[in-house]
Design a protein around this motif. Structure first.
Motif, PDB file in Angstrom:
ATOM      1  N   GLU A 171       0.851  -1.185   0.044  1.00  0.00           N
ATOM      2  CA  GLU A 171       0.179   0.062  -0.079  1.00  0.00           C
ATOM      3  C   GLU A 171       0.803   1.248  -0.016  1.00  0.00           C
ATOM      4  OE1 GLU A 171      -2.261  -0.993   3.566  1.00  0.00           O
ATOM      5  OE2 GLU A 171      -0.621  -0.870   4.909  1.00  0.00           O
ATOM      6  N   PRO A 172       0.421   2.315  -0.500  1.00  0.00           N
ATOM      7  CA  PRO A 172       1.316   3.554  -0.228  1.00  0.00           C
ATOM      8  C   PRO A 172       1.730   3.817   0.872  1.00  0.00           C
ATOM      9  CG  PRO A 172      -0.828   4.057  -1.742  1.00  0.00           C
ATOM     10  CD  PRO A 172      -0.879   2.676  -0.871  1.00  0.00           C
ATOM     11  N   LYS A 173       2.687   4.558   1.243  1.00  0.00           N
ATOM     12  CA  LYS A 173       3.142   4.877   2.530  1.00  0.00           C
ATOM     13  C   LYS A 173       2.643   6.277   2.640  1.00  0.00           C
ATOM     14  CE  LYS A 173       6.858   5.249   5.652  1.00  0.00           C
ATOM     15  NZ  LYS A 173       6.570   6.834   6.183  1.00  0.00           N
ATOM     16  N   LEU A 174       1.876   6.709   3.355  1.00  0.00           N
ATOM     17  CA  LEU A 174       1.391   8.169   3.773  1.00  0.00           C
ATOM     18  C   LEU A 174       2.175   8.667   4.493  1.00  0.00           C
ATOM     19  CD1 LEU A 174      -2.195   7.022   4.069  1.00  0.00           C
ATOM     20  CD2 LEU A 174      -1.610   8.556   2.386  1.00  0.00           C
ATOM     21  N   TYR A 214      -4.541   1.290   8.494  1.00  0.00           N
ATOM     22  CA  TYR A 214      -3.549   0.262   7.906  1.00  0.00           C
ATOM     23  C   TYR A 214      -3.220  -0.622   9.251  1.00  0.00           C
ATOM     24  CZ  TYR A 214      -0.411   3.848   9.840  1.00  0.00           C
ATOM     25  OH  TYR A 214       0.233   4.619  10.605  1.00  0.00           O
ATOM     26  N   LYS A 245       3.754  -5.506   3.587  1.00  0.00           N
ATOM     27  CA  LYS A 245       3.594  -6.606   4.831  1.00  0.00           C
ATOM     28  C   LYS A 245       3.444  -7.923   4.188  1.00  0.00           C
ATOM     29  CE  LYS A 245       1.347  -2.566   7.043  1.00  0.00           C
ATOM     30  NZ  LYS A 245       0.348  -1.711   7.604  1.00  0.00           N
TER      31      LYS A 245
END
Ligand code: 9MJ
Length: 685
Positions: free
Chosen positions: A128-131, A240, A305
Motif C-alpha cells: 500500500e502507499p506509504k502516507l 492500515y 507487509k
C-alpha cells in the motif's frame, strides 16, 4: 424575597419518544451520507439536503441537550478548547516501521523473511502507499468512537479525541454488524494535496507563515488545542492496522482484516494490492512511483507487509518495529549541496533571472546541477551566496529550487549577490524599478535573447500590423540570421523569402507588400510596436498625445514622462531606460530614415485641440477593462476624471451593475454614456 422561577433543566427532561426516534434517524442518515461523501467520494444526496438534515439535528439537540451524544455528527464542528492534551496509554504498543532505501535493501528484507519462515517460494505480501502524515489510534467501544490517541512514543500518546471527531472521513460510529465490542483502528491522518495548497494560500493571505509540507500541516492541525481550528483543516484518514480488540483476530490475513474494517465504514486505501513475491513488489513500487504526482495525497514510499497473520506472529518484532513489514521509501526529494556560482539569464521578455549553479547532487533520482532563483528579490530574501551550502528540492517535475541556506556552513568570504549592471547577453543597462521584483534588460530591440519576442510583437496587429509575419516565420528569419531586429525586416528581399520553408512566390510578395503598407502608420502604433516594457496601447496613445513627436519622447526625462496620465515612476523608468540605449536609438533611426516608416503629425498637444477639454467624467460599474484604462484615455483627450457625481459632472461612463452613482447622475440630469459610445467622444476613427 423574590420568587424567581428556576430555569427548566432540559437535560433531565424526558425526551418525547418521537423526538428521540427522529434524532436517531437523522444521526444514522448523516453518518451514512458523510461516509458516502468523504470516504467513498460518491454522494447520494445533494449537499443542501445534507445541510438541512444537519440543521434539523442541531435544532433537536439544542432543545434536548441529552440527545447530544459524543458520536453525533453535529460534534464534528469542534467542541471546547483544551489547556493541554491528556495522556493515552496504548495497551498494544503502536509500531513504527523499518526502512528500505533502495531495491537492494528491499531484497534483503524479503530474503530475511523467507529465511525466518523457512520458505523459499514467493511470499504473499500486501503493498500500500506509504502516507506521510500522523499515526493515530481510534478506539471504538460498541461501535462508537470513544478515544483517539497519537502514537507518541508507541505506548504513551496524546489524547486528541476532540480534534479527531472533526475529521469527516473518520466514522464516529461504525456501520453494520459484526464489529468487536472493543476495536482499536490504527492508521494515518493526512492532509490531501489540494486541501494543503488551499490552506497555505489562506495562511499566506492572512500574512502567516505557510506550512512546509502536508505532513507538517496535518501534525500542526491535529495538535491544536482548539478543535474549531482543526475542524477547518482539510484532514483525511486511511486505516492500515488495529490495536487492542475484544476478539483475537478479524480474519486470517491482513487484507481480509482491512476489508472488514472497510465494511464497517472505516476508510482504507484503494491502492492496497496483493503482491506475491519480490517481482510483484518491484512492479508495484515502480507503478505507484510513476503515479505519485497524480495521487490526491503526498506519499513517501510504499509499505509492504506479510499478509498472513500466522506468519506475522512467527516473525515477531525487533524493538518497536515488526519483522513482517517494511517501509520502502522513494529517493529523497530534498538534498544538501553547494552553490558554486549565481549567474544571470535573460528571458524572451528581457527578464534578468538568477540561476544557481550547483555542485551536482542526486535529488529524487535525478542529478541536479542548476536551480532557479526566480528573481533577484528572492536571492536577497533567501540570502543565497556563492559558496553557500543549501537545501535543494525537486517537487514533481518542476525545476529544482533552493529551499534555504545552511548559515552555519557559510564560508567567511561569501559575498551577497549583486544584480549585474549590464545585460549578460547584449550589454545594455539592466534596470530594477523601485518596488519591482524582476530586473530587466533595456535593450529590447537589440538584445539577442529578446529578438523573437520583439519581432513578433512589432509585427502584431495592434502594432505595425504586418500581415503574414507570424511566429513560425519569425523563428525562421531569426534562425537563418535574416532578421536580428525590426529594421532588418524592411531589408528582406524576394529571393531571401522564397528560400524559406512554406513560402511560395505569392506569399513572399504578399509579405513584402504588407511590409510596405506598414510603413505608413501612426506615432502611437509605432511607439507601441517598440515593445517597451509596460507601454501598452493606452499608454502609447497617452505619450503620443502628450508629447506630439518621437523626438520629444526620446528626450523626456523620467519626471517629464510622469506628467502623462497613467505613467508613474515604474513605467517612466522603463521608457527612459529604453531610449537611453544607443542600440535601440540606432534601430529606431534605421526604421524611420532608412526604411521610411512615417506617420502624420500628431495634432499639437495644445489643450484647445483635445476633444474633451473642460469636460468632467465619472466612471462607474463593471467595464471591459480596469477603470484606470478609461481614465487614461479620457485624460489623454483632455477630460478631467472625478470620483463622485456632482452638478459639475458632464458625463457618467456607466458599466454593468452601476449603483448609487448612476442614480445620482440620473437625478442631476448628467449625460450617461456606455463604453460603446466612448470612441465617438474621444474622436477616434
Ligand atoms: C503508512 N504510514 O502509510 C503502516 N503506513 O503498519 C502503512 N504505516 C504501519 N502501514 C504498521 N501503510 C505500522 C505502521
Amino acid at each position: 424575597m423574590t420568587h424567581e422561577q428556576a430555569p427548566i433543566d432540559t437535560t433531565r427532561m424526558s425526551i418525547p419518544k418521537k423526538i428521540a426516534a427522529r434524532a436517531a434517524e437523522l444521526r444514522e442518515q448523516l453518518h451514512r451520507h458523510a461516509y458516502q461523501y468523504y470516504v467513498l467520494d460518491d454522494p447520494l444526496i445533494p449537499d443542501a439536503e445534507y445541510d438541512r438534515m444537519m440543521r434539523e439535528l442541531q435544532a433537536l439537540e439544542a432543545e434536548y441537550p441529552a440527545l447530544r451524544t459524543p458520536d453525533s455528527p453535529t460534534q464534528r464542528v469542534g467542541g471546547e478548547s483544551l489547556d493541554a492534551f491528556e495522556q493515552v496509554i496504548h495497551r498494544v504498543p503502536m509500531l513504527s516501521l523499518d526502512n528500505a532505501l533502495d531495491e537492494e535493501e528491499f531484497r534483503h528484507f524479503d530474503r530475511r523473511v523467507r529465511e525466518r519462515l523457512k520458505y523459499d517460494g514467493p511470499i504473499d505480501y500486501t503493498a500500500e502507499p506509504k502516507l506521510d502524515g500522523l499515526a493515530i489510534n481510534l478506539r471504538y467501544q460498541d461501535g462508537v468512537l470513544v478515544q483517539a490517541g497519537t502514537r507518541g512514543d508507541g505506548v504513551h500518546g496524546e489524547n486528541v479525541t476532540a480534534n479527531v471527531r472533526t475529521i469527516a472521513a473518520i466514522p464516529l460510529r461504525l456501520f453494520g454488524e459484526g464489529y468487536p465490542d472493543l476495536l482499536e483502528v490504527r492508521g494515518e491522518i493526512f492532509m490531501p494535496r489540494q486541501g494543503f495548497e488551499a490552506l497555505n494560500e489562506r495562511v499566506l493571505k492572512a500574512g502567516g507563515k505557510p506550512f512546509a509540507n502536508p505532513r507538517n500541516a496535518a501534525a500542526g492541525s491535529l495538535r491544536q488545542l482548539d478543535p474549531k481550528i482543526t475542524a477547518r483543516r482539510p484532514l483525511s484518514f486511511y486505516a492500515y492496522g488495529w490495536g487492542e480488540m475484544s476478539v483475537e483476530r478479524l480474519a486470517d490475513g491482513y487484507r481480509d482484516s482491512l476489508r472488514h474494517l472497510a465494511s464497517w465504514g472505516v476508510p482504507v486505501s484503494s491502492e492496497m494490492r496483493a503482491v506475491p513475491g519480490v517481482d510483484a513488489c518491484l512492479a508495484y513500487f515502480a507503478d505507484i512511483g510513476a503515479r505519485r504526482g497524480a495521487l490526491p495525497y503526498e506519499i513517501d514510499g510504499v509499505v509492504v507487509k506479510v499478509d498472513s497473520l500466522d506468519e506475522q506472529e512467527r516473525l515477531g518484532f525487533v524493538s518497536r518495529a515488526p519483522r513482517w513489514a517494511i517501509a520502502w521509501k522513494f529517493p529523497p526529494r530534498e538534498e544538501l549541496t553547494i552553490v558554486e556560482a549565481v549567474e544571470f539569464q535573460v528571458g524572451r521578455t528581457g527578464a534578468v533571472t538568477p540561476v544557481a549553479r550547483l555542485k551536482p547532487v542526486e535529488v529524487g533520482g535525478v542529478t541536479v546541477s542548476n536551480a532557479t532563483l526566480h528573481n533577484i528579490g528572492e536571492v536577497w530574501r533567501k540570502d543565497v551566496r556563492a559558496g553557500d551550502t543549501v537545501f535543494v528540492r525537486r517537487a514533481g517535475d518542476v525545476i529544482p529550487e533552493i529551499v534555504r541556506v545552511v548559515l552555519d556552513r557559510r564560508p567567511p568570504d561569501a559575498r551577497p549577490v549583486e544584480l549585474p549592471r549590464y545585460c549578460p547577453v547584449c550589454g545594455s543597462d539592466v534596470i530594477l524599478p523601485e518596488g519591482e521584483a524582476i530586473a530587466r534588460c533595456t535593450g529590447g530591440l537589440y538584445c539577442p535573447a529578446q529578438r523573437k519576442e520583439a519581432l513578433i510583437h512589432f509585427a502584431s496587429r495592434k502594432a505595425m500590423d504586418i500581415d503574414g509575419l507570424g511566429e513560425k516565420l519569425v523563428d525562421q528569419l531569426v534562425e537563418k540570421g535574416l532578421a536580428r531586429n525590426p529594421a532588418d525586416l524592411y531589408r528582406l528581399t524576394l529571393e531571401q523569402l522564397i528560400g524559406l520553408e512554406r513560402m511560395g512566390g505569392k506569399s513572399a510578395r504578399n509579405l513584402l507588400a504588407a511590409l510596405e503598407r506598414s510603413k505608413s502608420t501612426t506615432l502611437e502604433r509605432f511607439l507601441y510596436a517598440l515593445g517597451i516594457r509596460e507601454v501598452g496601447e493606452a499608454t502609447a496613445k497617452g505619450l503620443a498625445r502628450r508629447f506630439g513627436s518621437l523626438e520629444a519622447i526620446e528626450q523626456a526625462d523620467e519626471e517629464a514622462l510622469q506628467q502623462t496620465p497613467d505613467i508613474g515612476p515604474i513605467v517612466a523608468a522603463h521608457i527612459a531606460g529604453f531610449f537611453r540605449q544607443q542600440h535601440n536609438r540606432e534601430i529606431i533611426q534605421r526604421l524611420t530614415d532608412e526604411a521610411g516608416i512615417h506617420w502624420p503629425d500628431v495634432e499639437k498637444p495644445d489643450a484647445d485641440n483635445l476633444p474633451l477639454v473642460g469636460k468632467t467624467f465619472v466612471i462607474t460599474g463593471k467595464l471591459s477593462q480596469p477603470r484606470d484604462h478609461f481614465k487614461t484615455l479620457l485624460e489623454a483627450a483632455g477630460a478631467k476624471v472625478s470620483g463622485s457625481v456632482s452638478k459639475k459632472t458632464d458625463y457618467l461612463l456607466a458599466g454593468e451593475d452601476a449603483g448609487s452613482k448612476l442614480v445620482k447622475a440620473q437625478t442631476l440630469g448628467v449625460t450617461i454614456i456606455s463604453e460603446a459610445e466612448l470612441p465617438a467622444l474621444l474622436g477616434d476613427r
